[in-house]
Design a protein around this motif. Structure first.
Motif, PDB file in Angstrom:
ATOM      1  N   ILE A 232      21.000   1.549  -7.136  1.00  0.00           N
ATOM      2  CA  ILE A 232      19.655   0.985  -7.203  1.00  0.00           C
ATOM      3  C   ILE A 232      19.694  -0.337  -7.962  1.00  0.00           C
ATOM      4  O   ILE A 232      20.169  -0.398  -9.092  1.00  0.00           O
ATOM      5  N   GLN A 233      19.207  -1.394  -7.347  1.00  0.00           N
ATOM      6  CA  GLN A 233      19.132  -2.699  -8.007  1.00  0.00           C
ATOM      7  C   GLN A 233      18.190  -3.596  -7.235  1.00  0.00           C
ATOM      8  O   GLN A 233      18.238  -3.651  -6.000  1.00  0.00           O
ATOM      9  N   ASP A 234      17.326  -4.309  -7.943  1.00  0.00           N
ATOM     10  CA  ASP A 234      16.393  -5.203  -7.267  1.00  0.00           C
ATOM     11  C   ASP A 234      17.151  -6.344  -6.599  1.00  0.00           C
ATOM     12  O   ASP A 234      18.211  -6.772  -7.059  1.00  0.00           O
ATOM     13  N   GLU A 235      16.569  -6.841  -5.522  1.00  0.00           N
ATOM     14  CA  GLU A 235      17.237  -7.887  -4.742  1.00  0.00           C
ATOM     15  C   GLU A 235      17.535  -9.140  -5.564  1.00  0.00           C
ATOM     16  O   GLU A 235      18.631  -9.715  -5.457  1.00  0.00           O
ATOM     17  N   SER A 236      16.580  -9.586  -6.363  1.00  0.00           N
ATOM     18  CA  SER A 236      16.799 -10.809  -7.143  1.00  0.00           C
ATOM     19  C   SER A 236      17.897 -10.616  -8.178  1.00  0.00           C
ATOM     20  O   SER A 236      18.696 -11.522  -8.443  1.00  0.00           O
ATOM     21  N   SER A 237      17.973  -9.433  -8.749  1.00  0.00           N
ATOM     22  CA  SER A 237      19.020  -9.125  -9.718  1.00  0.00           C
ATOM     23  C   SER A 237      20.405  -9.148  -9.079  1.00  0.00           C
ATOM     24  O   SER A 237      21.413  -9.440  -9.735  1.00  0.00           O
ATOM     25  N   GLN A 238      20.471  -8.858  -7.792  1.00  0.00           N
ATOM     26  CA  GLN A 238      21.745  -8.852  -7.075  1.00  0.00           C
ATOM     27  C   GLN A 238      22.346 -10.248  -6.916  1.00  0.00           C
ATOM     28  O   GLN A 238      23.520 -10.394  -6.573  1.00  0.00           O
ATOM     29  N   LEU A 239      21.558 -11.277  -7.179  1.00  0.00           N
ATOM     30  CA  LEU A 239      22.045 -12.649  -7.024  1.00  0.00           C
ATOM     31  C   LEU A 239      22.833 -13.127  -8.236  1.00  0.00           C
ATOM     32  O   LEU A 239      23.461 -14.191  -8.183  1.00  0.00           O
ATOM     33  N   VAL A 240      22.827 -12.371  -9.319  1.00  0.00           N
ATOM     34  CA  VAL A 240      23.419 -12.838 -10.574  1.00  0.00           C
ATOM     35  C   VAL A 240      24.941 -12.823 -10.546  1.00  0.00           C
ATOM     36  O   VAL A 240      25.601 -13.850 -10.757  1.00  0.00           O
ATOM     37  N   THR A 375      26.785 -17.586 -17.067  1.00  0.00           N
ATOM     38  CA  THR A 375      25.574 -17.425 -16.257  1.00  0.00           C
ATOM     39  C   THR A 375      24.489 -16.858 -17.163  1.00  0.00           C
ATOM     40  O   THR A 375      24.693 -15.853 -17.839  1.00  0.00           O
ATOM     41  N   TYR A 376      23.360 -17.544 -17.192  1.00  0.00           N
ATOM     42  CA  TYR A 376      22.216 -17.135 -18.008  1.00  0.00           C
ATOM     43  C   TYR A 376      21.098 -16.704 -17.061  1.00  0.00           C
ATOM     44  O   TYR A 376      20.721 -17.448 -16.150  1.00  0.00           O
ATOM     45  N   SER A 377      20.579 -15.504 -17.256  1.00  0.00           N
ATOM     46  CA  SER A 377      19.518 -14.997 -16.384  1.00  0.00           C
ATOM     47  C   SER A 377      18.458 -14.271 -17.191  1.00  0.00           C
ATOM     48  O   SER A 377      18.728 -13.759 -18.286  1.00  0.00           O
ATOM     49  N   THR A 378      17.259 -14.226 -16.629  1.00  0.00           N
ATOM     50  CA  THR A 378      16.160 -13.453 -17.216  1.00  0.00           C
ATOM     51  C   THR A 378      15.312 -12.880 -16.085  1.00  0.00           C
ATOM     52  O   THR A 378      15.379 -13.350 -14.946  1.00  0.00           O
ATOM     53  N   CYS A 379      14.492 -11.890 -16.421  1.00  0.00           N
ATOM     54  CA  CYS A 379      13.526 -11.360 -15.454  1.00  0.00           C
ATOM     55  C   CYS A 379      12.127 -11.837 -15.832  1.00  0.00           C
ATOM     56  O   CYS A 379      11.170 -11.065 -15.864  1.00  0.00           O
ATOM     57  N   THR A 380      12.034 -13.135 -16.126  1.00  0.00           N
ATOM     58  CA  THR A 380      10.741 -13.739 -16.400  1.00  0.00           C
ATOM     59  C   THR A 380      10.648 -15.048 -15.631  1.00  0.00           C
ATOM     60  O   THR A 380      11.654 -15.556 -15.125  1.00  0.00           O
ATOM     61  N   ILE A 381       9.459 -15.613 -15.537  1.00  0.00           N
ATOM     62  CA  ILE A 381       9.259 -16.806 -14.705  1.00  0.00           C
ATOM     63  C   ILE A 381       8.662 -17.957 -15.504  1.00  0.00           C
ATOM     64  O   ILE A 381       8.158 -18.920 -14.919  1.00  0.00           O
ATOM     65  N   HIS A 407      21.431 -21.902  -3.019  1.00  0.00           N
ATOM     66  CA  HIS A 407      21.071 -20.702  -2.261  1.00  0.00           C
ATOM     67  C   HIS A 407      20.427 -21.166  -0.958  1.00  0.00           C
ATOM     68  O   HIS A 407      19.712 -22.180  -0.937  1.00  0.00           O
ATOM     69  N   PRO A 408      20.668 -20.446   0.143  1.00  0.00           N
ATOM     70  CA  PRO A 408      20.062 -20.854   1.421  1.00  0.00           C
ATOM     71  C   PRO A 408      18.543 -20.930   1.391  1.00  0.00           C
ATOM     72  O   PRO A 408      17.942 -21.734   2.106  1.00  0.00           O
ATOM     73  N   LYS A 409      17.918 -20.086   0.567  1.00  0.00           N
ATOM     74  CA  LYS A 409      16.465 -20.115   0.440  1.00  0.00           C
ATOM     75  C   LYS A 409      16.087 -21.203  -0.558  1.00  0.00           C
ATOM     76  O   LYS A 409      16.003 -20.978  -1.777  1.00  0.00           O
ATOM     77  N   THR A 410      15.880 -22.418  -0.062  1.00  0.00           N
ATOM     78  CA  THR A 410      15.682 -23.570  -0.947  1.00  0.00           C
ATOM     79  C   THR A 410      14.384 -23.490  -1.747  1.00  0.00           C
ATOM     80  O   THR A 410      14.250 -24.165  -2.770  1.00  0.00           O
ATOM     81  N   GLU A 411      13.445 -22.664  -1.306  1.00  0.00           N
ATOM     82  CA  GLU A 411      12.183 -22.562  -2.043  1.00  0.00           C
ATOM     83  C   GLU A 411      12.356 -21.925  -3.418  1.00  0.00           C
ATOM     84  O   GLU A 411      11.461 -22.009  -4.261  1.00  0.00           O
ATOM     85  N   MET A 412      13.509 -21.294  -3.664  1.00  0.00           N
ATOM     86  CA  MET A 412      13.753 -20.727  -4.984  1.00  0.00           C
ATOM     87  C   MET A 412      14.639 -21.624  -5.860  1.00  0.00           C
ATOM     88  O   MET A 412      15.023 -21.231  -6.950  1.00  0.00           O
ATOM     89  N   MET A 413      14.931 -22.842  -5.388  1.00  0.00           N
ATOM     90  CA  MET A 413      15.756 -23.762  -6.150  1.00  0.00           C
ATOM     91  C   MET A 413      14.888 -24.690  -6.993  1.00  0.00           C
ATOM     92  O   MET A 413      13.987 -25.347  -6.475  1.00  0.00           O
ATOM     93  N   VAL A 414      15.158 -24.740  -8.296  1.00  0.00           N
ATOM     94  CA  VAL A 414      14.426 -25.616  -9.203  1.00  0.00           C
ATOM     95  C   VAL A 414      15.415 -26.222 -10.185  1.00  0.00           C
ATOM     96  O   VAL A 414      16.011 -25.515 -11.012  1.00  0.00           O
ATOM     97  N   ASP A 415      15.632 -27.539 -10.085  1.00  0.00           N
ATOM     98  CA  ASP A 415      16.502 -28.254 -11.026  1.00  0.00           C
ATOM     99  C   ASP A 415      17.883 -27.614 -11.157  1.00  0.00           C
ATOM    100  O   ASP A 415      18.422 -27.468 -12.260  1.00  0.00           O
ATOM    101  N   GLY A 416      18.458 -27.228 -10.039  1.00  0.00           N
ATOM    102  CA  GLY A 416      19.787 -26.645 -10.055  1.00  0.00           C
ATOM    103  C   GLY A 416      19.839 -25.198 -10.506  1.00  0.00           C
ATOM    104  O   GLY A 416      20.919 -24.634 -10.695  1.00  0.00           O
ATOM    105  N   CYS A 417      18.688 -24.571 -10.674  1.00  0.00           N
ATOM    106  CA  CYS A 417      18.587 -23.159 -11.071  1.00  0.00           C
ATOM    107  C   CYS A 417      17.915 -22.365  -9.957  1.00  0.00           C
ATOM    108  O   CYS A 417      17.252 -22.930  -9.080  1.00  0.00           O
ATOM    109  N   LEU A 418      18.088 -21.054  -9.996  1.00  0.00           N
ATOM    110  CA  LEU A 418      17.343 -20.179  -9.099  1.00  0.00           C
ATOM    111  C   LEU A 418      16.135 -19.646  -9.852  1.00  0.00           C
ATOM    112  O   LEU A 418      16.276 -19.047 -10.921  1.00  0.00           O
TER     113      LEU A 418
END
Length: 439
Positions: A232-240, A375-381, A407-418
């Motif tokens: 079990i793992q959320d999709e966004s977490s799988q990108l890390v 790699t630095y990640s968080t579950c906040t926006i 990432h192929p989904k460019t709408e999630m790209m911001v300043d070189g970050c996802l």
């Protein structure tokens, strides 16, 4: 929270709500514990989950509705108010349950715990709501208050989302937090994806090549889960983990590892390498070890109880080839599946968390090889816990540079970050960035 073998679904839902609202229990932990101890059918367990999470998700909205019918809630004996919240949620949002049945059960709940007079009061309030209907939040003149009630979010969070994203996108994010949370898993072997998709009656994730999703379904009860083919793992977490570009030989640090989804994902890329997984608590490390054993990855994972801010005091310089800091954060991106987070956090928490996040980065970076990556990640926006942390770290560490991610989904790209906000793909909100230590 004492459970009886004869407890009904609504009685159990009420006990869990009281534990969360009055005793500060975490909803997911209280719910899982209660369901595991109960003798309810799977159907009734699903109802309990719906009632608890639904009521917590809509709590601010429900309270605003009730304020028109209850002049002084502080005068109500427990459990009258949580029963009213629970029942109003059913009346407004669960169309398969007739109002008369929901009201009847509410009266019985209160009578069992208090007396007939209390039951009569609950009946009168709910019958009045049924007859008159609830007021329209559109009548609220102040924008932040109106959106707070409409989307059941604290006013401070509404204000900060608008400041960060503008009103149109902020409202889209707020609305998405009311969507049904779907189930998602990560497959261990990409070669088995097609067969597992058919076996589990699932569909591909839009954003993760390792992900399968479905709108409903207990993946954890499947044979594939039991055999360690999926976890079990959320999709966004799988990108890390993929951002670490692991070759298999590396010594990797997972500085804040529990419950272990990213740890085991990292380990799945290793053969001669090892991931050192840290956490503050033994019981959380035990969760990682349990998952690692189910997935057949125990030989690649070493757990250790340690505060990530003290990594440099325990491990020598240049000890790790790559590091993951999945930092403690406000968790705002998780509101869809952990609705009570919205009642536990405030604006000041974001400032305090940023200091902790920077402390962790400052500690772990001292143990990284030249040319190594973090790699630095968080579950906040919120940028305060994301882009601002990266910026401040780089300002204080000129021997590091940012590595642009793609990432192929460019709408999630911001300043070189996802930056994955919840309305984009129906996933958790998530942020991923990367740093490199200059050679």
């Amino acid at each position: 929270m004492a459970l009886s073998k004869q407890i009904t679904a609504r009685e159990l839902a009420l006990e869990i709500l009281e534990a969360v609202l009055e005793q500060g229990a975490y909803a997911n932990l209280a719910l899982n514990k209660a369901l595991n101890q109960s003798h309810l059918s799977n159907t009734d367990k699903a109802l309990v989950t719906e009632l608890v999470y639904g009521t917590l998700t809509r709590k601010i909205t429900l309270e605003w509705y009730l304020s028109s019918f209850i002049p002084d809630r502080d005068q109500l004996d427990s459990p009258v108010y949580p029963v009213l919240l629970l029942t109003l949620y059913q009346m407004l949002y669960l169309k398969k349950i007739p109002n008369r049945a929901a009201i009847h059960q509410a009266v019985d709940l209160v009578k069992k715990r208090l007396h007939s007079a209390a039951g009569g009061y609950v009946n009168a309030v709910l019958r009045k709501i049924q007859d008159q209907g609830v007021p329209d939040p559109a009548s609220i003149k102040r924008l932040n208050k109106r959106l707070s009630v409409t989307y059941s979010l604290p006013v401070w969070l509404v204000r900060d989302l608008i400041t960060e994203y503008g009103q149109e996108r902020a409202e889209a994010i707020m609305a998405s937090l009311l969507w049904r949370n779907r189930a998602s898993i990560r497959i261990q072997n990409l070669a088995e994806k097609a067969s597992l998709r058919d076996q589990l009656d699932a569909r591909d994730s839009e954003i993760s090549p390792y992900g399968l999703v479905k709108d409903h379904g207990p993946f954890a009860a499947s044979q594939a889960f039991k055999e360690g083919l999926v976890t079990i793992q959320d999709e966004s977490s799988q990108l890390v983990a993929p951002t670490l570009n692991l070759e298999g030989w590396e010594r990797v640090l997972d500085a804040c590892s529990a419950p272990g989804g990213k740890t085991t994902h990292i380990a799945s890329y290793l053969d001669k390498g090892q991931v050192v997984a840290l956490d503050l608590y033994d019981h959380k490390l035990a969760l990682i070890e349990e998952t690692a054993q189910r997935l057949g990855l125990t030989d690649r994972i070493k757990t250790q109880r340690l505060d990530a801010r003290a990594v440099h005091k325990v491990f020598p310089p240049r000890y790790f080839d790559k590091i993951l800091v999945d930092a403690p954060c406000s968790g705002i991106g998780l509101l869809r599946r952990k609705p009570d987070i919205r009642y536990r956090k405030n604006q000041e928490d974001l400032d305090q968390l940023q200091a902790v996040q920077l402390e962790i980065l400052d500690s772990v970076c001292q143990t990284l090889q030249e040319g190594g990556i973090i790699t630095y990640s968080t579950c906040t926006i919120f940028a305060k816990e994301n882009q601002e942390v990266i910026q401040k770290f780089l300002e204080g560490h000129p021997d590091f540079e940012q590595v642009p991610l793609i990432h192929p989904k460019t709408e999630m790209m911001v300043d070189g970050c996802l930056l994955i906000t919840p309305e984009l793909f129906g996933t958790d909100g998530f942020f991923i960035s990367q740093l490199r230590k200059k050679s």
